[in-house]
Design a protein around this motif. Structure first.
Motif, PDB file in Angstrom:
ATOM      1  N   ALA A   1       0.818  -1.210   0.000  1.00 30.05           N
ATOM      2  CA  ALA A   1       0.000   0.000   0.000  1.00 30.05           C
ATOM      3  C   ALA A   1       0.854   1.263   0.000  1.00 30.05           C
ATOM      4  O   ALA A   1       0.512   2.256  -0.661  1.00 30.05           O
ATOM      5  CB  ALA A   1      -0.945  -0.010   1.202  1.00 30.05           C
TER       6      ALA A   1
ATOM      7  N   SER B   1       1.910   3.278  -3.202  1.00 33.19           N
ATOM      8  CA  SER B   1       0.962   4.027  -4.008  1.00 33.19           C
ATOM      9  C   SER B   1       1.041   5.519  -3.687  1.00 33.19           C
ATOM     10  O   SER B   1       1.140   5.910  -2.518  1.00 33.19           O
ATOM     11  CB  SER B   1      -0.462   3.524  -3.743  1.00 33.19           C
ATOM     12  OG  SER B   1      -1.417   4.343  -4.368  1.00 33.19           O
TER      13      SER B   1
ATOM     14  N   SER C   1      -1.319   7.499  -3.645  1.00 31.91           N
ATOM     15  CA  SER C   1      -2.551   7.860  -2.936  1.00 31.91           C
ATOM     16  C   SER C   1      -2.634   7.188  -1.563  1.00 31.91           C
ATOM     17  O   SER C   1      -3.720   7.037  -1.007  1.00 31.91           O
ATOM     18  CB  SER C   1      -3.777   7.457  -3.762  1.00 31.91           C
ATOM     19  OG  SER C   1      -3.755   6.054  -4.043  1.00 31.91           O
ATOM     20  N   PHE C   2      -1.467   6.796  -1.007  1.00 28.54           N
ATOM     21  CA  PHE C   2      -1.466   6.053   0.261  1.00 28.54           C
ATOM     22  C   PHE C   2      -2.049   6.873   1.407  1.00 28.54           C
ATOM     23  O   PHE C   2      -2.841   6.381   2.197  1.00 28.54           O
ATOM     24  CB  PHE C   2      -0.040   5.610   0.603  1.00 28.54           C
ATOM     25  CG  PHE C   2       0.068   4.945   1.950  1.00 28.54           C
ATOM     26  CD1 PHE C   2      -0.566   3.744   2.196  1.00 28.54           C
ATOM     27  CD2 PHE C   2       0.800   5.535   2.973  1.00 28.54           C
ATOM     28  CE1 PHE C   2      -0.470   3.129   3.442  1.00 28.54           C
ATOM     29  CE2 PHE C   2       0.895   4.936   4.216  1.00 28.54           C
ATOM     30  CZ  PHE C   2       0.256   3.728   4.446  1.00 28.54           C
TER      31      PHE C   2
ATOM     32  N   SER D   1      -6.102   2.357  -6.118  1.00 24.81           N
ATOM     33  CA  SER D   1      -5.278   1.290  -5.551  1.00 24.81           C
ATOM     34  C   SER D   1      -6.096   0.398  -4.620  1.00 24.81           C
ATOM     35  O   SER D   1      -6.606   0.855  -3.586  1.00 24.81           O
ATOM     36  CB  SER D   1      -4.099   1.886  -4.781  1.00 24.81           C
ATOM     37  OG  SER D   1      -3.404   0.877  -4.077  1.00 24.81           O
TER      38      SER D   1
ATOM     39  N   VAL E   1      -4.434   0.161  -1.080  1.00 27.81           N
ATOM     40  CA  VAL E   1      -4.676   1.313  -0.201  1.00 27.81           C
ATOM     41  C   VAL E   1      -6.067   1.230   0.404  1.00 27.81           C
ATOM     42  O   VAL E   1      -6.258   1.453   1.602  1.00 27.81           O
ATOM     43  CB  VAL E   1      -4.505   2.630  -0.985  1.00 27.81           C
ATOM     44  CG1 VAL E   1      -4.961   3.821  -0.143  1.00 27.81           C
ATOM     45  CG2 VAL E   1      -3.054   2.800  -1.394  1.00 27.81           C
TER      46      VAL E   1
ATOM     47  N   TRP F   1      -8.054  -7.796  -0.358  1.00 34.52           N
ATOM     48  CA  TRP F   1      -7.334  -7.182  -1.473  1.00 34.52           C
ATOM     49  C   TRP F   1      -7.881  -7.717  -2.798  1.00 34.52           C
ATOM     50  O   TRP F   1      -8.110  -6.955  -3.740  1.00 34.52           O
ATOM     51  CB  TRP F   1      -5.843  -7.467  -1.347  1.00 34.52           C
ATOM     52  CG  TRP F   1      -5.026  -6.927  -2.488  1.00 34.52           C
ATOM     53  CD1 TRP F   1      -4.716  -5.628  -2.747  1.00 34.52           C
ATOM     54  CD2 TRP F   1      -4.425  -7.702  -3.534  1.00 34.52           C
ATOM     55  NE1 TRP F   1      -3.952  -5.529  -3.894  1.00 34.52           N
ATOM     56  CE2 TRP F   1      -3.753  -6.782  -4.398  1.00 34.52           C
ATOM     57  CE3 TRP F   1      -4.369  -9.060  -3.829  1.00 34.52           C
ATOM     58  CZ2 TRP F   1      -3.056  -7.199  -5.529  1.00 34.52           C
ATOM     59  CZ3 TRP F   1      -3.672  -9.476  -4.953  1.00 34.52           C
ATOM     60  CH2 TRP F   1      -3.023  -8.557  -5.793  1.00 34.52           C
TER      61      TRP F   1
ATOM     62  N   ARG G   1      -9.893  -5.537  -5.704  1.00 38.85           N
ATOM     63  CA  ARG G   1      -9.504  -5.549  -7.121  1.00 38.85           C
ATOM     64  C   ARG G   1     -10.703  -5.902  -7.998  1.00 38.85           C
ATOM     65  O   ARG G   1     -10.910  -5.295  -9.048  1.00 38.85           O
ATOM     66  CB  ARG G   1      -8.372  -6.544  -7.357  1.00 38.85           C
ATOM     67  CG  ARG G   1      -7.008  -6.062  -6.896  1.00 38.85           C
ATOM     68  CD  ARG G   1      -5.927  -7.107  -7.167  1.00 38.85           C
ATOM     69  NE  ARG G   1      -5.806  -7.395  -8.597  1.00 38.85           N
ATOM     70  CZ  ARG G   1      -5.028  -6.739  -9.433  1.00 38.85           C
ATOM     71  NH1 ARG G   1      -4.317  -5.710  -8.991  1.00 38.85           N
ATOM     72  NH2 ARG G   1      -4.957  -7.071 -10.697  1.00 38.85           N
TER      73      ARG G   1
END
Length: 292
Positions: free
Chosen positions: A42, A45, A47-48, A172, A175, A225, A229
């Motif tokens: 994570a 990324s 955008s974490f 993500s 994240v 996760w 996705r």
């Protein structure tokens, strides 16, 4: 999502092997282990670090997960693994209905029909279990608590899809999973500290710890996760419909442990589940082809 269904199906027997420990604190520890496993993925990324306005949504998503796993840990000692796996099949229908309310599902007949077929197959597996045990299906406190947990987990992909559709959540999956598990773990841990005796965690055995690490890394971090996705490409009902394979996995584990229980009574439910999954994958494939 096929890998997701396998991991979730394996988690029910694993939870049943654990000692009767405080469920809320156990869930908080499980989420902490999951976040530790997701950290390296994570943090890469851009955008974490989330914006402040997104934190309430992450917290609500985390509470959905915490509510389910807390109910799962508690119900594991009041209901059988197969009954829990079978109750879990109500999640796709619940997710579809909730998704309609959040406008992330499209009204139609095909997906509800597939969900109904899968639910009928899972119910058939439950009836086969009851028939072999010479009893009848009953609803106890363990089943009631776990059903409430199923309602909670059905809301999770709906909120995720809504957050993606409205631009509130990042692309993500790592994240989204990290922060929802992290904030959910903190909140459920605070409730656990207030309601449960912390000293009881000292009763945890080495095997309990190993099972907790397994559940944290594989049945929490990896499964959610994978779900995140899939949520980016599928609707909540289609994503959670793969849960119909969960009781099928539990049935196969049952056969491995006790091969003498193989009987024709398992055939109708198994066939219905497999047909429903084939129709679902065909529908998803057609949707992707149309999008292309």
């Amino acid at each position: 999502m096929l890998l997701w269904a396998l991991l979730v199906g394996l988690s029910f027997p694993a939870v049943g092997l654990m000692s009767a420990l405080p469920p809320l604190l156990l869930t908080a520890l499980r989420f902490a282990i999951a976040c530790a496993g997701l950290w390296w993925l994570a943090r890469r990324s851009p955008s974490f670090v989330p914006a402040w306005r997104v934190l309430p949504l992450y917290a609500l998503m985390g509470l959905c997960l915490a509510g389910f796993f807390g109910a799962m840990f508690w119900a594991a000692h009041h209901a059988t693994a197969l009954s829990m796996a079978t109750l879990y099949v109500c999640v796709p229908l619940l997710a579809f209905l909730l998704g309609l309310g959040f406008r992330v599902e499209q009204a139609g007949w095909r997906l509800p029909a597939i969900l109904a077929l899968g639910a009928a197959g899972a119910l058939g597996l439950a009836l086969a279990e009851a028939y072999q045990q010479g009893g009848r299906l009953s609803v106890g406190k363990g089943e009631v608590v776990f059903f409430l947990g199923c309602v909670s987990t059905a809301l999770y992909p709906v909120l995720s899809k809504w957050g993606l559709a409205t631009g509130r959540l990042p692309a993500s999956a790592a994240v989204r999973t990290f922060w929802s598990l992290g904030l959910g773990g903190v909140l459920i841990g605070l409730v656990g500290l207030a309601l449960e005796p912390l000293g009881r965690l000292a009763e945890m055995t080495a095997s309990d710890l190993l099972l907790l690490v397994y559940l944290g890394l594989f049945s929490s971090a990896l499964t959610f996760w994978l779900m995140q996705r899939a949520t980016a490409a599928l609707t909540p009902g289609a994503v959670t419909a793969y849960g119909y394979l969960v009781p099928f996995v539990s049935m196969l584990l049952l056969f491995i442990q006790t091969p003498e229980r193989i009987d024709w009574v398992w055939v109708p439910g198994s066939l219905a589940v497999l047909v429903a999954m084939a129709l679902l994958m065909q529908r998803n494939g057609n949707s992707h082809a149309a999008a292309d």
